[in-house]
Design an enzyme around this catalytic site. Structure first.
Site, PDB file in Angstrom:
ATOM      1  N   ASN A 177       6.658  -2.841 -13.704  1.00 34.91           N
ATOM      2  CA  ASN A 177       6.125  -2.913 -12.358  1.00 34.91           C
ATOM      3  C   ASN A 177       5.480  -4.305 -12.195  1.00 34.91           C
ATOM      4  OD1 ASN A 177       5.118  -2.185  -9.772  1.00 34.91           O
ATOM      5  ND2 ASN A 177       4.913  -0.062 -10.435  1.00 34.91           N
ATOM      6  N   CYS A 236       1.488   1.330 -10.019  1.00 39.51           N
ATOM      7  CA  CYS A 236       1.154   0.416  -8.919  1.00 39.51           C
ATOM      8  C   CYS A 236      -0.192  -0.233  -9.230  1.00 39.51           C
ATOM      9  CB  CYS A 236       1.089   1.175  -7.600  1.00 39.51           C
ATOM     10  SG  CYS A 236       0.489   0.134  -6.258  1.00 39.51           S
ATOM     11  N   GLY A 266       0.807  -1.222   0.000  1.00 37.46           N
ATOM     12  CA  GLY A 266       0.000   0.000   0.000  1.00 37.46           C
ATOM     13  C   GLY A 266       0.836   1.267   0.000  1.00 37.46           C
TER      14      GLY A 266
END
Ligand code: DHB
Length: 313
Positions: free
Chosen positions: A192, A128, A71
């Site tokens: 990513n 992300c 997170g």
């Protein structure tokens, strides 16, 4: 065999780079990576203000993959600045400042803070995979959004090269890279994490991660990284450097990503599996393979697959 390279005016003693979010919190942990052979350090993703991470559990690992939804917790840009300033005092290796934001405008604001400390590169985390609930689809999933984030950072980055961290979770990563290049990107980090993915506990019938979903990393994603790097390299005609990241555990993995088009090699999940000296191990393994094959300079490997394909067509 020489592992040293100059990339956009910065000298890297070897191509290995600590990937963002791994050990990347304090100057002392970055120094520890450098002492263990890392050619460069990437900070964790930095927010302009404090950002709370997700509740536990945030990570689950098997031999083949890791899922994480940490997170992106961060104390905010002021705390990061102290750590960056501390590291840059003696600067054992180049430092890559990774930034994240929930809006295009905040990417610019965060970059403005971090560039004051003169990291060698800025890395912009627009990819992300766990942020959809909080912010909607990652900027890396749309050409206009990815280009807008790039432009906003470039407006404040001055001479510091800007690397855009791309998502593999798109139909055409080459098109996204081209849009960012047109907006002024100086390089890319690819890739990513993949997904997001999910793992379910059989007895409780519940997702194992509190966030339910997480980004997939580890050995299983290397073929996706290789394909994405090859696509980005082809789309930008090999003109912009790529920090290739995704499932690299060994020197041979690193060399494979270089043949696809990577200039530098991010190492993340492997730090947990092979230990902190994974950087030194990967360098030794690259040296061993290249020396046996009569390759004198590591940069001879970059984009090698594209050149080989062209020579055979
Ligand atoms: C997280 C961030 C990422 O960029 C990623 O790829 C996976 C997880 C996170 O902090 O949740």
């Amino acid at each position: 065999m020489n592992l040293k390279q100059e990339v956009l005016g910065v000298i890297f003693e070897n191509p290995t780079v600590l990937a963002s979010g791994i050990m990347g919190v304090t100057a002392s942990s970055w120094r520890f990576c450098a002492q263990n052979g890392a050619g460069a350090i990437t900070t964790k993703s930095l927010w302009i203000k404090e950002h709370l991470g997700n509740p536990n559990p945030t990570v689950i690992s098997t031999d083949h993959w890791t899922l994480n939804a940490v997170g992106l917790p961060d104390a905010g840009v002021e705390k990061a600045e102290q750590e960056i300033a501390d590291y840059l005092k003696d600067k054992p290796t180049p430092l890559i400042g990774n930034i994240v934001a929930g809006s295009i405008e905040d990417f610019g604001k965060t970059a403005e803070h971090i560039v004051k400390f003169k990291p060698d590169f800025l890395e912009v985390n627009i990819s992300c995979p766990n942020v959809e609930d909080e912010f909607g689809k990652p900027f890396a999933c749309s050409e206009p959004d990815a280009a807008a984030a790039t432009k906003c950072v470039k407006e404040v980055s001055g001479k510091i090269p800007v690397f855009i961290k791309l998502s593999p979770n798109v139909d055409n990563i080459g098109a996204i890279a081209s849009a960012c290049a047109e907006a002024g990107a100086d390089g890319f980090t690819a890739i990513n994490t993949v997904g997001p993915g999910m793992a379910i506990d059989l007895r409780s019938r519940m997702p194992i991660l509190a966030n339910k979903v997480g980004g997939l990393s580890g050995p299983a994603i290397k073929p996706i990284a290789v394909k994405c790097i090859a696509d980005v390299y082809a789309a930008t005609e090999g003109k912009l450097p790529i920090i290739g990241t995704g499932g690299v555990y060994t020197g041979e993995d690193a060399l494979e990503l270089m043949l696809a088009g990577a200039t530098l090699i991010g190492i993340g999940t492997a730090v947990g599996d092979r230990g902190i000296n994974v950087f030194q191990k990967v360098c030794d393994e690259m040296q061993y393979w290249c020396t046996n094959e009569g390759i004198e300079n590591i940069s001879d490997m970059i984009g090698g697959m594209h050149k080989e394909l062209a020579s055979r067509s």
